[in-house]
Design a protein around this motif. Structure first.
Motif, short mmCIF file in Angstrom:
data_model
loop_
_atom_site.label_atom_id
_atom_site.label_comp_id
_atom_site.label_asym_id
_atom_site.label_seq_id
_atom_site.Cartn_x
_atom_site.Cartn_y
_atom_site.Cartn_z
N ALA A 17 0.83 -1.21 0.00
CA ALA A 17 0.00 0.00 0.00
C ALA A 17 0.86 1.26 0.00
O ALA A 17 0.56 2.23 -0.71
CB ALA A 17 -0.93 -0.01 1.21
N ALA A 21 1.13 4.08 -2.99
CA ALA A 21 0.90 5.51 -2.72
C ALA A 21 2.10 6.33 -3.17
O ALA A 21 1.94 7.40 -3.78
CB ALA A 21 0.65 5.71 -1.23
N TYR A 27 2.48 12.25 -3.84
CA TYR A 27 2.61 11.74 -2.47
C TYR A 27 3.94 12.25 -1.90
O TYR A 27 4.99 12.13 -2.54
CB TYR A 27 2.58 10.21 -2.48
CG TYR A 27 2.45 9.59 -1.11
CD1 TYR A 27 1.26 9.67 -0.39
CD2 TYR A 27 3.51 8.89 -0.54
CE1 TYR A 27 1.13 9.08 0.85
CE2 TYR A 27 3.39 8.29 0.70
CZ TYR A 27 2.20 8.38 1.39
OH TYR A 27 2.07 7.79 2.64
N ARG A 194 -4.31 -0.43 6.12
CA ARG A 194 -3.49 0.02 5.00
C ARG A 194 -3.71 1.50 4.67
O ARG A 194 -2.74 2.27 4.62
CB ARG A 194 -3.73 -0.88 3.79
CG ARG A 194 -3.22 -2.31 4.01
CD ARG A 194 -3.29 -3.14 2.76
NE ARG A 194 -4.61 -3.66 2.50
CZ ARG A 194 -5.08 -4.83 2.95
NH1 ARG A 194 -4.34 -5.59 3.72
NH2 ARG A 194 -6.29 -5.24 2.63
N PRO A 195 -4.95 1.95 4.44
CA PRO A 195 -5.12 3.38 4.15
C PRO A 195 -4.78 4.28 5.33
O PRO A 195 -4.33 5.42 5.13
CB PRO A 195 -6.60 3.49 3.77
CG PRO A 195 -7.25 2.28 4.32
CD PRO A 195 -6.21 1.20 4.29
N VAL A 198 -0.98 4.74 5.21
CA VAL A 198 -0.64 5.63 4.09
C VAL A 198 -0.95 7.08 4.45
O VAL A 198 -0.13 7.98 4.20
CB VAL A 198 -1.42 5.21 2.82
CG1 VAL A 198 -1.32 6.29 1.74
CG2 VAL A 198 -0.88 3.88 2.29
N GLN A 199 -2.11 7.32 5.05
CA GLN A 199 -2.49 8.68 5.43
C GLN A 199 -1.58 9.23 6.53
O GLN A 199 -1.20 10.40 6.51
CB GLN A 199 -3.94 8.71 5.90
CG GLN A 199 -4.45 10.08 6.29
CD GLN A 199 -4.54 11.04 5.11
OE1 GLN A 199 -4.83 10.62 3.99
NE2 GLN A 199 -4.27 12.31 5.34
#
Length: 212
Positions: A17, A21, A27, A194-195, A198-199
């Motif tokens: 992930a 990204a 990113y 996962r998100p 990433v965030q």
């Protein structure tokens, strides 16, 4: 641009992930290396993305502390002190400008030695499948079910010298379905993990989230 080294032990779904990204030029972080403590299947994600990887096996060292020093040395080959990480100067509050980069434990199934933690923390983060401080340790999902909890979740936190005791950075909640098997609950947690990771890395890179 924030330089990131990701540490894994298994399949590397969180690593994948992050790599996906970071493939977006917008990113604000880049994965500069992936490290593992074993021949982790997830290293294939690094290879596919053209990202350098390394393995430092505990069995090749005389003690946990020696392994930690070797692991730290390998990370520093890709994330040296004083390396240029962004357009701005170092930021003591842990924003993107820090020249220390970021180390992400994304499924590294090993407790890190105290010397290792002291070298990299607070720029050393981890994901945990529970709403810390509830259910720390290796069996968080099982422990939440055993306690009869109605909800659990995932936490991204700074690694300190305790076990899942570092400052909480971000959390996401998951409702527990009555009678749900441990494996299914864990998979639903991973869908949020996962998100969220990433965030969180994005927010650290942009200076929107302090590590101190």
């Amino acid at each position: 641009m924030l330089n990131v080294v990701v540490l894994i032990s298994g399949g590397g779904s969180n690593l994948k992930a992050l790599l996906e990204a970071a493939a977006d030029p917008a990113y604000p972080a880049r994965i500069v290396a992936v490290g593992a403590d074993t021949d982790a299947a997830g290293l294939a994600h690094a290879e596919a993305a053209g990202v350098p990887s390394f393995i430092v096996r505990p069995g090749d060292h005389g003690s946990r502390e020696e392994w930690g020093r070797a692991f730290a040395s390998a990370i520093r080959e890709h994330l040296p002190r004083g390396s240029e990480n962004s357009e701005g100067p170092g930021d003591p509050e842990g924003a993107a400008g820090s020249d220390e980069g970021l180390v992400v434990s994304a499924g590294l199934m090993r407790i890190l030695p105290a010397d290792f933690v002291r070298e990299f923390s607070p720029r050393l983060i981890n994901t945990h499948p529970a709403l810390l401080p509830l259910y720390p340790g290796a069996h968080a999902v099982r422990d939440a079910l055993a306690a009869g909890a109605t909800e659990t979740g995932v936490t991204v936190h700074v690694i300190d010298e305790g076990v899942d005791t570092g400052p909480v950075l971000r959390q996401a909640r998951v409702e527990i379905i009555p009678g749900e098997p441990e494996e299914e609950l864990h998979e639903r947690i991973k869908q949020l993990e996962r998100p969220l990771l990433v965030q969180t890395v994005r927010d650290i890179a942009l200076g929107e989230l302090s590590l101190r």
